[in-house]
Design an enzyme around this catalytic site. Structure first.
Site, PDB file in Angstrom:
ATOM      1  N   SER A 103       5.241  -5.195   0.777  1.00 47.63           N
ATOM      2  CA  SER A 103       4.944  -6.409   0.027  1.00 47.63           C
ATOM      3  C   SER A 103       5.250  -7.647   0.863  1.00 47.63           C
ATOM      4  O   SER A 103       4.662  -7.844   1.927  1.00 47.63           O
ATOM      5  CB  SER A 103       5.714  -6.391  -1.304  1.00 47.63           C
ATOM      6  OG  SER A 103       5.282  -7.414  -2.167  1.00 47.63           O
ATOM      7  N   ASP A 139      -2.729  -2.377  -8.001  1.00 48.94           N
ATOM      8  CA  ASP A 139      -1.591  -3.267  -7.755  1.00 48.94           C
ATOM      9  C   ASP A 139      -1.776  -4.572  -8.522  1.00 48.94           C
ATOM     10  O   ASP A 139      -2.709  -5.329  -8.255  1.00 48.94           O
ATOM     11  CB  ASP A 139      -1.481  -3.549  -6.253  1.00 48.94           C
ATOM     12  CG  ASP A 139      -0.170  -4.212  -5.868  1.00 48.94           C
ATOM     13  OD1 ASP A 139       0.382  -4.965  -6.688  1.00 48.94           O
ATOM     14  OD2 ASP A 139       0.285  -3.986  -4.738  1.00 48.94           O
ATOM     15  N   HIS A 146       2.091  -1.472  -7.664  1.00 52.29           N
ATOM     16  CA  HIS A 146       2.856  -2.091  -6.572  1.00 52.29           C
ATOM     17  C   HIS A 146       4.064  -1.208  -6.291  1.00 52.29           C
ATOM     18  O   HIS A 146       5.172  -1.459  -6.784  1.00 52.29           O
ATOM     19  CB  HIS A 146       3.280  -3.509  -6.994  1.00 52.29           C
ATOM     20  CG  HIS A 146       3.701  -4.379  -5.849  1.00 52.29           C
ATOM     21  ND1 HIS A 146       2.840  -4.740  -4.837  1.00 52.29           N
ATOM     22  CD2 HIS A 146       4.897  -4.963  -5.557  1.00 52.29           C
ATOM     23  CE1 HIS A 146       3.478  -5.522  -3.972  1.00 52.29           C
ATOM     24  NE2 HIS A 146       4.732  -5.654  -4.381  1.00 52.29           N
TER      25      HIS A 146
END
Length: 233
Positions: free
Chosen positions: A121, A175, A206
């Site tokens: 991320s 996501d 995610h």
């Protein structure tokens, strides 16, 4: 063996190699997490001769989270518009801190050519940013559920040493935080004939899934196995 280390540098969680390290993975966590986040995955990767280093991002207020102070590589001002709204000054500051961790690995006897820079991320965005600009060749760059920051500086700042560095991009098709299209754009911007870049997407959000861990293990083994063979000869 694992633990917190580092006084002058960012504090890091480490999983030590079995014996003298023949390589290293520097793995950057996501927003609000810490260096322990991906520590449990190491045992599934089958790389006992590699040292895993998980730096902790500094704590700072994060605008999109109401100014709450949390571990973050940079403040995110907004999620609107075409970009992530990252604070450029924060990115630059974190670049220097992450480079210092890479340099510390070199000082400990692991050359950059045996280091994979990885992240998830926000950490993946930093791994991509730092890895493509690092002045010495890295073994690989791994971008998990990530995207590109300061894309407008890419061409001017790219280091010749990492023009062909292999890359792995993994992303969840569901996501809700970092749309898969953003990850794909980052991949498309860095894939080129001279670079072996891989794109893998998974039916997940995610996160990191078991199927993704299999891909990560295979990719890392491909990077590190020639080094292990060299030491066995």
């Amino acid at each position: 063996m694992s633990g917190d280390t580092g006084t002058d540098l960012l504090p890091c969680v480490e999983v030590q190699a079995r014996g003298e390290p023949r390589g290293a993975v520097v793995w950057l966590h996501g927003l609000g997490a810490d260096g322990h986040d991906f520590e449990p995955i190491v045992s599934f990767l089958g790389l006992p001769m590699v040292r895993f280093v998980f730096p902790n991002a500094p704590a700072r207020p994060v605008t999109i989270n109401g100014g709450m102070v949390m571990p973050a590589w940079y403040d995110v001002a907004s999620l609107g518009g075409p970009g992530p709204g990252e604070r450029a000054d924060d990115v630059r500051r974190s670049v220097r801190q992450i480079e210092a961790v890479l340099e510390r690995e070199e000082e400990r006897g692991v050359p950059s050519s045996r280091i994979v820079l990885a992240g998830f991320s926000q950490g993946a965005a930093m791994a991509l940013h730092v890895g493509t600009r690092f002045p010495r060749a890295l073994l690989g760059i791994m971008v998990l559920s990530g995207y590109e920051v300061l894309a407008e500086t890419r061409d001017a700042e790219a280091a010749a040493a990492n023009q062909a560095t292999p890359m792995l991009f993994c992303h969840g098709t569901h996501d809700p935080l970092v749309a898969v299209d953003r990850g794909r754009r980052a991949y498309d911007a860095h894939a080129r004939p001279e670079r072996k870049a891989e794109w893998h997407e998974f039916p997940m959000g995610h996160e990191v899934s078991p199927a993704e861990i299999v891909v990560i293990r295979t990719w890392l083994s491909t990077r590190f196995n020639p080094i292990h063979a060299e030491f066995r000869e």
